[in-house]
Design an enzyme around this catalytic site. Structure first.
Site, PDB file in Angstrom:
ATOM      1  CG  HIS A 379      -0.703   0.091   2.460  1.00  0.00           C
ATOM      2  ND1 HIS A 379      -0.763  -0.958   3.327  1.00  0.00           N
ATOM      3  CD2 HIS A 379      -0.278   1.144   3.162  1.00  0.00           C
ATOM      4  CE1 HIS A 379      -0.368  -0.563   4.508  1.00  0.00           C
ATOM      5  NE2 HIS A 379      -0.074   0.709   4.440  1.00  0.00           N
ATOM      6  CB  CYS A 692     -11.007  -4.803 -19.750  1.00  0.00           C
ATOM      7  SG  CYS A 692     -11.308  -6.301 -18.814  1.00  0.00           S
TER       8      CYS A 692
HETATM    9  C1  PEP Z   1      -7.442  -9.593 -17.063  1.00  0.00           C
HETATM   10  O1  PEP Z   1      -7.309 -10.652 -16.457  1.00  0.00           O
HETATM   11  O2  PEP Z   1      -7.174  -9.444 -18.255  1.00  0.00           O
HETATM   12  C2  PEP Z   1      -7.961  -8.395 -16.360  1.00  0.00           C
HETATM   13  C3  PEP Z   1      -8.287  -7.313 -17.006  1.00  0.00           C
HETATM   14  O3  PEP Z   1      -8.050  -8.453 -15.016  1.00  0.00           O
HETATM   15  P1  PEP Z   1      -6.789  -8.342 -14.023  1.00  0.00           P
HETATM   16  O4  PEP Z   1      -5.597  -7.941 -14.850  1.00  0.00           O
HETATM   17  O5  PEP Z   1      -7.159  -7.343 -12.989  1.00  0.00           O
HETATM   18  O6  PEP Z   1      -6.692  -9.750 -13.486  1.00  0.00           O
END
Ligand code: PEP
Ligand code: MG
Length: 765
Positions: A379, A692
Site C-alpha cells: 500500500h 479489458c
Molecule cells: C485480465 O485478467 O485481463 C484483467 C483485465 O483483469 P486483471 O488484470 O485485474 O486480473
C-alpha cells in the site's frame, strides 16, 4: 400486539454519524456506550449490548450495555457457541428468539439481571472473516422484534464494525493480552543505484535523508528535548494540537485519496481517545516524569505489544502508534517550530515510511522518494502511485549516508537513482521530460469519438485502479470506465473496508464520471493480489486457489457489503455496470447475480436509495466458459474479456513468472480462435463484448480484435491516445483480411509471421 413503525433509515444515518463522531467522543467506552444507546432508542429495545470477542481467551465479553446491569460490563463472559450470544457469533448468523427463556441455548447470567427480557435479537459483528463481537437487543415483551429490525441491526453492525474493531484491539491491549517481543560506507563512490520500481515518474532534485527507523523517533536519540522541563499544560496543548493536525490531514487526504483516508486516521484517533494511552502519560507526568519521557515510555510499550503480534493488521497498528507518538512528541518539544517541512522539492531517502509520512511528503510537494532496504508494503507503493510521487525501492544502505543537498535523479520508470549525475545523464533525463510534455499535447489532439479510417465506431474506455487516475481518463476523452478494479481500495487498507467506507469511494467515482458508463468489477482478491488481512495465504497454487469470485462467495458478508455499496453509489447514475471476475460456470454467474438481486431487495426494504437496474455482466477469463458461451451470452448483460487471465489459464502459464514469459503468447492460435468465438457468441446474443486485458492496448493486436467484431476496448488511461491513433489508421477491409489470415494459422510461428507482415504493410493474398 402493538407494533411500532420504526425508522431504520434514520438509525443508519445516526450510526454513520456516530462512527464519524468517534473523533469527538471522550474515549472508547463512551463511544461504545453511545452506540448501544442509539440502537436501543431506535429499535425501542429495553436492552442493547455489545459483546466483544477476545482473541486470546476466545471469550465474548460484555463491553457496553443499556438495560442490563452496568456492573456486569467486563464481567459477563461466555465461550463461542455458549448461550444465545455465543451461538450468534459461532454461527455467524443473526439470531432472533421470541421467548428466550424457553430456548435451548438460553443461559442465565445472574450479574446481568436479564431474566425478564424475553425477545432476543442478535447479529454478529464481523470484519471480513474476523470475528469482532455481537450486537444484541432485548425486550420484555415476547415476539417483539420484526424481520426488518434484523436487517437494521445487521446494517448497524456492519457500519460500526471498523470502529469497534479498533476499540477492541485497544481494549485487548489493556487486558495484557500482548506478549512483549523486543524487536556508512564510501558515499563518494555512489553514482548509480538500481532499485525496484514502485511508482513511476522522474525527478531531479537535491536529496534529504529522512532518518527514521522503527522506534527511533521515540527513543532518547530521536527527538531531543535538550534538557528542557515541560509542564502538564504543555502536554495537554500538544495533545490538542495533535488532534487538530490529524483532523486537518484527514480532511486533506479525503480529497486526494478517498480510498484510504479513513484507514490512516481512524486508528490514530482511536488511540488518542484510548483512556489508558493518554491517562497513563498524565499519571507519569503527575508523578514527576518529564512529559516527553512519559510520551516515549507509553508509546513504546504500545508499539512493543502491537509489533509482537503475529497478525499483519496488528503490526500495522504499531506503525500507527509510533506515528502518533512521534507527532505528539514533536508538538510537545517543538511547538513553536511548526511542522517540519522536510521534503519540499526534494528526493527524500528513508529507511521506513508510514502512510501518513507519504501524505505529509505529498503535501510538501516532495519530488520523489527512495526507500532503502525493503520493508515496503504494497500500500505504500500504491499510495505513492496514486499521489503521483515517483518511488524506488533500493537496497544500498549508503544512500542513507548521502549529505543533504546532493543532487539526484530518480527514474521511477526504470528504478534507477543517479547520484550527482553527469551532464549527459541530466540532458537525457530532460529530453525524456520533453517527450512527456509532448504527451501532454496529445491530450488536446484526442478526438471525442473514435472511428476507423473508414468510419466504424469503436468505444474507448479506461481501466482504473485508483480514483486519482480518473481525471486523466476524462482528459483523454475516455467514454467511461470499462474496468474499475475495486481490489485497490481493499489492498491499501489494513482490513476489509466497510460498506460505508466503500460507498465514499464509489460515490466519488460516480460523481467524477457524470453520466458516462461506469463498469465496476467486484473484488478480484487473491492470486497476485493477496490482502494482508485475509486468511487466504500460503496456498500452493494461488492462481488456482481461493481467489476472485470464489473469495467473494466464501466471505459473503464482504461480497454483500460491496454490492450494496456499489448499488447505493449508483443511485441516480444512468449507466452502472457490475461485473464478476473469474466466472467458470453458469451456476457461479447465477449465484453472483442473485446476490445483486437480494441486495437490491434488502436495500429497498431498508428504504435506501440505490440503482435499480444495473447491467450485470461477467469477465471472460477462463477457458471453462468456452463450451457454454451462448448460454453465458444469454444470461449476462455484457462480456468483458480479461485477456491477461484468459491467456494465463488457456496456456497454463503464470502471467507474473518471468521464467515462462515466452510462453505467455496472446497470439497462440487457440487463444485467437477462442477470442473470435467469444466475440461471435456476444454478437449472436446482441450483447456488448469488450476487451479489458493488456491485449486491448497493444497496437499489433488491435486490428485482430476489431476484425473479430470487438467494438469496445478498455485500456489504462495513459494508453488511450495511442489506441485511438492505431484505430484511426485502419480500414475494415484490411482488418478483415488480416483477421482471416490469423484465424487460419495453426502454429504460433505462423501467427507471428502474419502479425509481422501486417506491421510491415504486407497485404495478405
Ligand atoms: C485480465 O485478467 O485481463 C484483467 C483485465 O483483469 P486483471 O488484470 O485485474 O486480473
Ligand atoms: Mg483478470
Amino acid at each position: 400486539m402493538k407494533r411500532v413503525k420504526r425508522d431504520h433509515l434514520s438509525l443508519l444515518c445516526d450510526i454513520g454519524e456516530l462512527a464519524d463522531l468517534l473523533a469527538g467522543s471522550e474515549n472508547i467506552h463512551t463511544f461504545l456506550q453511545r452506540a448501544v444507546e442509539m440502537v436501543a432508542r431506535h429499535l425501542d429495545a429495553d436492552v442493547c449490548s455489545i459483546y466483544l470477542f477476545e482473541r486470546n481467551t476466545q471469550d465474548l465479553v460484555l463491553a457496553a450495555t443499556v438495560g442490563l446491569n452496568p456492573r456486569a460490563v467486563g464481567k459477563i463472559r461466555m465461550k463461542l457457541g455458549e448461550g444465545l450470544v455465543g451461538t450468534t457469533l459461532f454461527s455467524r448468523k443473526p439470531l432472533s428468539v421470541d421467548k428466550a427463556s424457553a430456548d435451548a441455548h438460553y443461559k442465565y447470567f445472574k450479574e446481568a439481571d436479564e431474566d425478564r427480557f424475553e425477545s432476543f435479537l442478535a447479529v454478529p459483528i464481523q470484519r471480513g472473516e474476523e470475528k469482532i463481537g455481537v450486537l444484541v437487543v432485548q425486550h420484555e415483551q415476547e415476539c417483539f422484534f420484526q424481520a426488518s429490525d434484523t436487517d437494521a441491526l445487521r446494517a448497524s453492525a456492519s457500519q460500526l464494525a471498523g470502529s469497534i474493531e479498533n476499540a477492541r484491539l485497544l481494549m485487548e491491549l489493556h487486558t495484557g493480552n500482548g506478549k512483549v517481543n523486543p524487536e556508512p560506507a564510501d558515499v563518494r563512490e555512489l553514482k548509480l543505484v538500481r532499485g525496484l520500481v514502485a511508482s513511476g515518474g522522474y525527478a531531479h532534485a537535491p536529496v534529504a535523508v529522512y532518518k527514521k527507523t522503527h522506534g527511533e523517533l521515540l527513543s532518547d536519540q530521536g527527538q531531543n528535548d535538550g534538557g528542557t522541563i515541560y509542564t502538564m499544560d504543555d502536554f495537554q496543548e500538544a495533545v490538542k494540537l495533535t488532534a487538530i493536525q490529524l483532523k486537518e490531514m484527514e480532511n486533506a487526504f479525503v480529497e486526494r485519496l478517498p480510498e484510504s483516508a479513513s484507514l490512516i486516521f481512524t486508528a490514530h484517533f482511536m488511540i488518542l481517545k484510548d483512556p489508558s494511552f493518554i491517562s497513563k502519560m498524565t499519571n507519569l507526568i503527575e508523578n514527576g516524569m518529564n512529559p516527553p519521557e512519559a510520551v516515549r515510555r507509553i508509546a513504546n510499550s504500545y508499539i512493543k505489544i502491537f509489533s509482537s503480534s503475529p497478525h499483519a493488521y496488528m503490526k500495522e497498528k504499531a506503525n500507527d502508534v509510533e506515528d502518533l507518538g512521534s507527532r505528539l512528541l514533536s508538538n510537545l518539544i517543538c511547538r513553536s517550530c511548526g511542522e517540519p517541512s522536510l521534503g519540499q522539492k526534494r528526493v527524500v531517502i528513508s529507511k521506513e515510511l508510514f502512510p501518513s509520512d507519504i501524505l505529509k511528503l505529498a503535501a510538501d510537494e516532495v519530488a520523489a522518494i527512495v526507500l532503502v532496504g525493503g520493508g515496503v508494503t504494497s500500500h505504500i507503493s500504491i499510495l505513492a502511485r496514486s499521489l503521483g510521487i515517483p518511488l524506488v525501492i533500493a537496497e544500498d544502505e549508503r544512500l542513507l549516508a548521502l549529505p543533504g543537498g546532493t543532487t539526484a535523479i530518480v527514474d521511477g520508470d526504470m528504478g534507477n537513482i543517479y547520484i550527482d549525475p553527469a551532464a549527459e545523464v541530466v540532458n537525457s533525463h530532460e529530453e525524456r521530460l520533453k517527450t512527456r510534455k509532448t504527451a501532454d499535447a496529445i491530450k488536446n489532439e484526442m478526438l471525442p469519438e473514435t472511428r476507423t479510417k473508414d468510419g466504424t465506431r469503436v468505444h474507448l474506455y479506461a481501466n482504473i485502479n485508483l480514483l486519482s487516475e480518473v481525471p486523466l481518463a476524462l482528459e483523454l476523452k475516455a467514454e467511461g470506465i470499462g474496468l474499475y478494479r475495486t481490489e485497490f481500495p481493499f489492498l491499501v487498507r489494513a482490513n476489509f473496508p466497510t460498506e460505508e467506507e466503500q460507498l465514499v469511494v464509489y460515490n466519488r467515482l460516480m460523481e467524477q464520471m457524470g453520466d458516462k458508463v461506469v463498469t465496476i468489477r467486484t473484488l478480484d482478491a487473491g492470486g497476485d493480489k493477496i490482502l494482508a488481512y485475509s486468511d487466504v495465504k500460503g496456498e500452493d497454487n494461488p492462481a488456482l486457489g481461493l481467489r476472485s469470485i470464489r473469495f467473494s462467495f466464501k466471505i459473503k458478508e464482504v461480497f454483500a457489503q460491496q454490492i450494496r455499496a456499489i448499488l447505493r453509489a449508483g443511485a441516480g447514475h444512468e449507466k452502472l455496470r457490475i461485473m464478476f471476475p473469474m466466472i467458470s460456470s453458469l451456476d457461479e454467474f447465477y449465484q453472483a447475480r442473485n446476490m445483486v438481486m437480494s441486495c437490491m431487495e434488502k436495500l429497498k426494504a431498508e428504504g435506501l436509495v440505490h440503482h435499480e437496474k444495473p447491467e450485470v455482466g461477467m469477465m471472460v477469463e477462463l477457458p471453462a466458459v468456452m463450451e457454454t458461451l451462448d448460454e453465458f451470452a444469454e444470461a449476462a448483460d455484457f462480456f468483458s474479456i480479461g485477456t491477461n487471465d484468459f491467456v494465463q489459464y488457456m496456456l497454463a502459464v503464470d502471467r507474473g513468472n518471468k521464467r515462462v514469459a515466452d510462453y505467455f503468447c496472446p497470439y497462440h492460435p487457440s487463444v485467437l480462435r477462442a477470442l473470435a468465438k467469444i466475440a461471435g457468441a456476444g454478437e449472436r446474443a446482441g450483447i456488448d463484448v469488450s476487451v479489458c486485458g493488456e491485449m486491448a492496448h497493444e497496437p499489433e493486436y488491435i486490428p485482430f480484435l476489431l476484425g473479430i467484431g470487438i467494438r469496445s476496448l478498455s485500456v489504462n488511461a495513459k494508453d488511450l491516445p495511442q489506441v485511438q491513433k492505431r484505430i484511426t489508421s485502419l480500414t475494415l477491409d484490411e482488418i478483415r483480411d488480416h483477421t482471416r489470415s490469423l484465424l487460419e494459422m495453426t502454429t504460433i510461428e505462423g501467427a507471428r509471421r502474419i502479425l509481422d507482415e501486417f506491421k510491415k504493410g504486407v497485404v495478405p493474398d
